[in-house]
Design a protein around this motif. Structure first.
Motif, PDB file in Angstrom:
ATOM      1  N   ASP A   3      71.245  46.940 -16.946  1.00 56.47           N
ATOM      2  CA  ASP A   3      70.300  48.018 -17.109  1.00 56.47           C
ATOM      3  C   ASP A   3      69.530  48.005 -18.414  1.00 56.47           C
ATOM      4  OD1 ASP A   3      68.937  50.593 -16.863  1.00 56.47           O
ATOM      5  OD2 ASP A   3      70.687  51.612 -17.845  1.00 56.47           O
ATOM      6  N   LEU A   4      68.309  47.801 -18.356  1.00 55.79           N
ATOM      7  CA  LEU A   4      67.529  47.809 -19.577  1.00 55.79           C
ATOM      8  C   LEU A   4      66.447  49.089 -19.416  1.00 55.79           C
ATOM      9  CD1 LEU A   4      66.559  43.943 -19.988  1.00 55.79           C
ATOM     10  CD2 LEU A   4      68.254  45.196 -21.150  1.00 55.79           C
ATOM     11  N   PRO A   5      66.859  50.025 -20.155  1.00 57.86           N
ATOM     12  CA  PRO A   5      65.842  51.251 -20.414  1.00 57.86           C
ATOM     13  C   PRO A   5      65.003  51.088 -21.435  1.00 57.86           C
ATOM     14  CG  PRO A   5      68.000  51.894 -21.457  1.00 57.86           C
ATOM     15  CD  PRO A   5      68.312  50.476 -20.717  1.00 57.86           C
ATOM     16  N   GLY A   6      64.030  51.703 -21.443  1.00 59.20           N
ATOM     17  CA  GLY A   6      62.985  51.831 -22.810  1.00 59.20           C
ATOM     18  C   GLY A   6      63.815  52.568 -23.765  1.00 59.20           C
ATOM     19  N   LEU A   7      63.236  52.092 -24.766  1.00 62.10           N
ATOM     20  CA  LEU A   7      63.885  52.928 -26.207  1.00 62.10           C
ATOM     21  C   LEU A   7      62.758  53.660 -26.954  1.00 62.10           C
ATOM     22  CD1 LEU A   7      66.627  50.049 -27.255  1.00 62.10           C
ATOM     23  CD2 LEU A   7      66.949  52.217 -25.987  1.00 62.10           C
ATOM     24  N   GLY A   8      62.635  54.884 -26.720  1.00 64.46           N
ATOM     25  CA  GLY A   8      61.427  55.666 -27.262  1.00 64.46           C
ATOM     26  C   GLY A   8      61.877  56.393 -28.480  1.00 64.46           C
ATOM     27  N   PRO A   9      61.211  57.427 -28.634  1.00 70.73           N
ATOM     28  CA  PRO A   9      61.352  58.220 -29.962  1.00 70.73           C
ATOM     29  C   PRO A   9      62.446  59.304 -29.665  1.00 70.73           C
ATOM     30  CG  PRO A   9      58.946  58.110 -29.490  1.00 70.73           C
ATOM     31  CD  PRO A   9      59.668  57.615 -28.428  1.00 70.73           C
ATOM     32  N   ASN A  10      62.848  59.457 -28.208  1.00 70.34           N
ATOM     33  CA  ASN A  10      63.955  60.355 -28.111  1.00 70.34           C
ATOM     34  C   ASN A  10      65.150  59.663 -27.519  1.00 70.34           C
ATOM     35  OD1 ASN A  10      62.478  62.933 -28.923  1.00 70.34           O
ATOM     36  ND2 ASN A  10      61.236  62.460 -26.899  1.00 70.34           N
ATOM     37  N   GLY A  11      65.167  58.419 -27.708  1.00 74.61           N
ATOM     38  CA  GLY A  11      66.412  57.540 -27.147  1.00 74.61           C
ATOM     39  C   GLY A  11      66.009  56.980 -25.863  1.00 74.61           C
ATOM     40  N   GLU A  12      66.791  56.644 -24.965  1.00 75.41           N
ATOM     41  CA  GLU A  12      66.929  55.850 -23.826  1.00 75.41           C
ATOM     42  C   GLU A  12      65.806  56.445 -22.859  1.00 75.41           C
ATOM     43  OE1 GLU A  12      70.238  55.071 -22.226  1.00 75.41           O
ATOM     44  OE2 GLU A  12      70.865  53.275 -23.626  1.00 75.41           O
ATOM     45  N   TYR A  13      65.062  55.646 -22.340  1.00 79.22           N
ATOM     46  CA  TYR A  13      63.932  56.118 -21.328  1.00 79.22           C
ATOM     47  C   TYR A  13      64.154  55.274 -20.007  1.00 79.22           C
ATOM     48  CZ  TYR A  13      59.509  56.972 -18.849  1.00 79.22           C
ATOM     49  OH  TYR A  13      58.588  57.169 -17.949  1.00 79.22           O
ATOM     50  N   ARG A  14      64.494  55.890 -18.894  1.00 76.55           N
ATOM     51  CA  ARG A  14      64.582  55.307 -17.486  1.00 76.55           C
ATOM     52  C   ARG A  14      63.436  56.015 -16.857  1.00 76.55           C
ATOM     53  NH1 ARG A  14      69.642  55.563 -19.629  1.00 76.55           N
ATOM     54  NH2 ARG A  14      70.785  53.691 -19.393  1.00 76.55           N
ATOM     55  N   SER A  15      62.502  55.034 -16.314  1.00 78.69           N
ATOM     56  CA  SER A  15      61.336  55.495 -15.442  1.00 78.69           C
ATOM     57  C   SER A  15      61.666  55.271 -13.931  1.00 78.69           C
ATOM     58  CB  SER A  15      60.059  54.753 -15.869  1.00 78.69           C
ATOM     59  OG  SER A  15      60.376  53.198 -15.656  1.00 78.69           O
ATOM     60  N   GLU A 192      70.891  50.793 -34.835  1.00 79.36           N
ATOM     61  CA  GLU A 192      72.319  50.997 -35.279  1.00 79.36           C
ATOM     62  C   GLU A 192      72.412  50.783 -36.563  1.00 79.36           C
ATOM     63  OE1 GLU A 192      76.719  48.556 -34.382  1.00 79.36           O
ATOM     64  OE2 GLU A 192      74.820  48.573 -32.830  1.00 79.36           O
ATOM     65  N   ALA A 193      71.374  50.192 -37.302  1.00 75.33           N
ATOM     66  CA  ALA A 193      71.550  49.580 -38.429  1.00 75.33           C
ATOM     67  C   ALA A 193      70.803  50.753 -39.599  1.00 75.33           C
ATOM     68  CB  ALA A 193      70.835  48.343 -38.845  1.00 75.33           C
ATOM     69  N   GLY A 194      70.295  51.836 -39.080  1.00 72.25           N
ATOM     70  CA  GLY A 194      69.842  52.693 -39.816  1.00 72.25           C
ATOM     71  C   GLY A 194      68.344  53.111 -39.573  1.00 72.25           C
ATOM     72  N   PHE A 195      67.546  52.302 -38.892  1.00 74.45           N
ATOM     73  CA  PHE A 195      66.084  52.833 -38.473  1.00 74.45           C
ATOM     74  C   PHE A 195      66.158  54.053 -37.542  1.00 74.45           C
ATOM     75  CE2 PHE A 195      65.064  48.776 -40.318  1.00 74.45           C
ATOM     76  CZ  PHE A 195      64.077  48.960 -41.100  1.00 74.45           C
ATOM     77  N   ARG A 196      65.335  54.943 -37.725  1.00 70.10           N
ATOM     78  CA  ARG A 196      65.310  56.086 -36.612  1.00 70.10           C
ATOM     79  C   ARG A 196      64.772  55.443 -35.187  1.00 70.10           C
ATOM     80  NH1 ARG A 196      61.919  59.270 -41.318  1.00 70.10           N
ATOM     81  NH2 ARG A 196      60.867  57.436 -40.760  1.00 70.10           N
ATOM     82  N   ASP A 197      64.858  56.391 -34.431  1.00 66.99           N
ATOM     83  CA  ASP A 197      64.328  56.034 -33.046  1.00 66.99           C
ATOM     84  C   ASP A 197      62.691  56.147 -33.271  1.00 66.99           C
ATOM     85  OD1 ASP A 197      66.909  56.363 -32.167  1.00 66.99           O
ATOM     86  OD2 ASP A 197      66.664  58.103 -30.705  1.00 66.99           O
ATOM     87  N   ASP A 198      62.206  56.843 -34.027  1.00 71.10           N
ATOM     88  CA  ASP A 198      60.627  56.572 -34.007  1.00 71.10           C
ATOM     89  C   ASP A 198      60.031  55.618 -35.181  1.00 71.10           C
ATOM     90  OD1 ASP A 198      61.491  58.012 -36.433  1.00 71.10           O
ATOM     91  OD2 ASP A 198      60.041  59.908 -35.869  1.00 71.10           O
ATOM     92  N   ASP A 199      61.091  55.052 -35.666  1.00 74.13           N
ATOM     93  CA  ASP A 199      60.631  53.977 -36.520  1.00 74.13           C
ATOM     94  C   ASP A 199      60.327  52.666 -35.797  1.00 74.13           C
ATOM     95  OD1 ASP A 199      60.896  55.068 -39.107  1.00 74.13           O
ATOM     96  OD2 ASP A 199      62.912  54.888 -38.895  1.00 74.13           O
ATOM     97  N   VAL A 200      61.156  52.316 -34.543  1.00 73.30           N
ATOM     98  CA  VAL A 200      60.899  51.379 -33.761  1.00 73.30           C
ATOM     99  C   VAL A 200      61.333  51.470 -32.475  1.00 73.30           C
ATOM    100  CG1 VAL A 200      63.198  50.461 -34.385  1.00 73.30           C
ATOM    101  CG2 VAL A 200      61.627  48.741 -33.493  1.00 73.30           C
ATOM    102  N   ALA A 201      60.432  51.219 -31.504  1.00 73.37           N
ATOM    103  CA  ALA A 201      60.305  51.552 -30.281  1.00 73.37           C
ATOM    104  C   ALA A 201      60.205  50.252 -29.347  1.00 73.37           C
ATOM    105  CB  ALA A 201      59.343  52.542 -29.620  1.00 73.37           C
ATOM    106  N   TYR A 202      61.116  50.444 -28.185  1.00 75.48           N
ATOM    107  CA  TYR A 202      61.103  49.218 -27.206  1.00 75.48           C
ATOM    108  C   TYR A 202      60.303  49.649 -26.051  1.00 75.48           C
ATOM    109  CZ  TYR A 202      63.501  46.054 -23.575  1.00 75.48           C
ATOM    110  OH  TYR A 202      63.739  45.222 -22.723  1.00 75.48           O
TER     111      TYR A 202
END
Length: 455
Positions: A3-15, A192-202
């Motif tokens: 399972d590969l969800p998106g990783l947005g500003p509010n965490g995992e995103y499943r479309s 996991e290393a310390g960047f916030r969800d809105d710092d980097v999105a997948y």
């Protein structure tokens, strides 16, 4: 199925819209969420409304993320399981995949240090600490949000964009739908290393979503072939990493026998799939003898499945491999085939084929053939004379010039369409800290501003 969800500003995103990721044999391996343009626009707007972490926190998080990438679990995969599945879907040999994945880990660890060689000597990274009344330049971002369209031919492309995080950008990554695992693992490690969800999105997405990433970003990095260059090359907001068309040049005083190892390695290393692999070899001398020797060496490489640790050559679905061979056969008309298109496809019998090396001898300097870059070890060898000048060498990412002619080296360095020049028996895939690849990313993302303070 992974399972590969998106990783947005509010965490995992499943479309609702999903896409199945398959390996080169056509076997389903993962279920990928496809983010729609509206979600992407909102996600990147949230990134724009955030402020970057303090520089010391960014540096610490990048160093930690480099280690986390190589040691943690993401999408249920430890490092070796990730390497195996990335190899299966990309067709890149597993040993090459592992090597490049470790290079990504090292690049992320050193991302903050990697931008320093690009800093103008007269520019300060921060105004604090400057003397009162001291006029200087400040190195400053040209924007806030950076979009990335990553390619899927090899993990190594993900070693570059984390530098944007070191510069204070918020980053939105669109992974290749062919190999979405490296980007997912890296974004997970950064968080996991310390960047916030809105710092980097997948943000896995389709073509409409890809356009939205470019539209919503201040600046963007895209990878691709000539079609990508055509689409984005005129946009000053987009840094295009296009075809390499990398070449080797030997001048008349060189004995090619002394350099055969370097040339063969430059063609075949990394599965022949990288933009820094040699596409063409030009020689002021015995082109036929050189082409025959290169072909003889490359013909000894065994066709093995990508999960074999000894594998060197890439794998494709059988129909894709046949299409590549057909294209090569058409492009090679008028040349002498040392290793021709008829032997390129090595059927593994399970829906996959290994792409064996190809070598063709040209009678003249046909630029269309010399710049034909394919994602396996495929080389064109042609005769060259000093009177031909550097015209046939233009539009190249790397030129390795085996020469004692210093004037020629000057001409190569002065040519705007040649990105990197290596003198002597240097493999075209050579890299080192402080050595730019296609310029420094910081050249594109940062600028100098004048600053002086009397308070």
């Amino acid at each position: 199925m992974i399972d590969l969800p998106g990783l947005g500003p509010n965490g995992e995103y499943r479309s609702r819209k999903r896409e199945t990721v398959v390996d080169t044999a056509g076997t389903p391996v993962a279920d990928l969420s496809i983010a729609p343009p509206l979600y992407i626009a909102r996600a990147m707007a949230a990134q724009r409304n955030s402020t970057p972490l303090p520089v010391d926190q960014r540096q610490a998080a990048l160093r930690k993320a480099g280690a986390v990438f190589a040691t943690s679990e993401a999408a249920g995969l430890d490092f070796e399981a990730y390497v195996a599945v990335a190899s299966q879907v990309s067709g890149l040999p597993i040993a090459v995949t592992r090597f490049q994945a470790r290079e990504v880990s090292e690049a992320v660890f050193g991302a903050s240090d990697a931008i320093e060689p690009a800093r103008p000597i007269g520019a300060a990274p921060d105004w604090r600490g400057l003397r009162r009344g001291q006029p200087t330049a400040i190195w400053s971002r040209r924007g806030d949000v950076f979009g990335v369209h990553a390619s899927g031919n090899a993990p190594g492309v993900h070693g570059l964009w984390p530098q944007a995080l070191a510069m204070g950008y918020r980053v939105a990554v669109r992974p290749s739908r062919r190999e979405p695992f490296t980007a997912h693992r890296l974004v997970s490690a950064l968080r996991e290393a310390g960047f916030r969800d809105d710092d980097v999105a997948y943000l896995p997405t389709d073509h409409a979503g890809a356009d939205e990433i470019i539209a919503s970003a201040d600046l963007a990095l895209v990878y691709g072939g000539s079609d990508v260059v055509t689409k984005y090359g005129g946009d000053p907001r987009v840094f295009v990493n296009g075809p390499g068309r990398t070449k080797i040049l030997l001048t008349a005083e060189q004995d090619w026998r002394d350099h055969l190892d370097v040339m063969v390695d430059s063609i075949a290393r990394l599965g022949g799939m990288a933009c820094v692999n040699t596409t063409a070899v030009l020689i002021d001398g015995d082109a036929a003898g050189l082409a025959a020797a290169i072909a003889e060496r490359l013909s000894t490489i065994e066709a093995l499945p990508p999960d074999d640790e000894r594998a060197i050559l890439p794998t494709q679905p059988i129909e894709s491999a046949r299409a590549i061979a057909a294209f090569l056969a058409a492009r090679a008309i008028g040349t002498t085939a040392m290793l021709g298109a008829d032997q390129v496809v090595a059927d593994l019998g399970d829906g996959r084929a290994v792409l064996r090396p190809a070598v063709h001898l040209l009678a003249d300097l046909d630029s269309e053939k010399l710049n034909t870059e394919l994602a396996f070890p495929c080389a064109w060898v042609a005769p060259w004379e000093r009177a031909n000048g550097i015209g046939p060498l233009r539009d190249s990412l790397v030129i390795s010039a085996f020469t004692e002619d210093e004037t020629l080296v000057d001409e190569l360095l002065d040519e705007p369409t040649i990105t990197n020049v290596y003198r002597g028996p240097v493999p075209t895939y050579y890299s080192a800290p402080g050595l730019p690849h296609d310029g420094f990313l910081a050249d594109f993302l940062l600028r100098t501003k004048g600053f002086v303070s009397f308070s």
